[in-house]
Design a protein around this motif. Sequence first.
Motif, short mmCIF file in Angstrom:
data_model
loop_
_atom_site.label_atom_id
_atom_site.label_comp_id
_atom_site.label_asym_id
_atom_site.label_seq_id
_atom_site.Cartn_x
_atom_site.Cartn_y
_atom_site.Cartn_z
N PHE A 1 -0.55 4.55 -2.12
CA PHE A 1 -0.55 5.83 -1.41
C PHE A 1 0.16 6.95 -2.19
O PHE A 1 -0.34 8.08 -2.22
N GLU B 1 0.84 -1.21 0.00
CA GLU B 1 0.00 0.00 0.00
C GLU B 1 0.87 1.26 0.00
O GLU B 1 0.60 2.21 -0.74
N HIS C 1 -0.23 2.78 9.80
CA HIS C 1 0.58 1.68 9.28
C HIS C 1 1.76 1.40 10.20
O HIS C 1 2.12 0.26 10.44
N GLU D 1 -9.93 1.74 5.76
CA GLU D 1 -9.51 1.71 4.35
C GLU D 1 -10.66 1.24 3.46
O GLU D 1 -10.89 1.79 2.38
N HIS E 1 -8.13 -0.14 11.39
CA HIS E 1 -7.44 0.45 10.24
C HIS E 1 -7.95 -0.16 8.93
O HIS E 1 -8.25 0.56 7.97
FE LIG Z 1 -3.24 0.02 5.33
#
Ligand SMILES: [Fe+2]
Length: 155
Positions: free
Chosen positions: A57, A52, A77, A114, A110
Amino acid sequence: MKITDALLGEHGINYILFSHTRDTVDNSHVLQGISNSVSVLGHVLMDHVQVEDDLLFPKLEPYLGQIGPLAVMRMEHHGPEDLLEKSKNETDVRTLKFILTEFLDLRYSHFRKEEMLLFCMAQQILDKQKLIELGQQWADSRDVTIDGHGCLGAA
Ligand SMILES: [Fe+2]
Ligand SMILES: [Fe+2]
């Protein structure tokens, strides 16, 4: 295949490991057994975070900037890594269980964020071609063959 579909699939695998680890944390009283279950999860999870961070990102950053949801996801993260490191040196089973429960709760929330927010934003911000191009980069990085016989292009 879009990268967001690939990442959702990885979430599915991580949920299996979360569940297995939580079950071990809840029911085992053996330090080594608990540590072993976390070890596998840690590797899979860190690989997921890395992909990711490397593929998705950076493509969102020009649109979302360095603050806001992207910054929160990045912080999430790497924040819980401290808990994982702490767990490696823990010798008290009850403390280890406490640390890992917090770790699993943070990871779970988390992932849900997402799914509910960031991946939806990614699909709105990036066009379909870009998402598919990133999906191919994901497949290359994971050594997965997609559309090996060109079936996806068939009507
Ligand atoms: Fe993540
Ligand atoms: Fe994720």
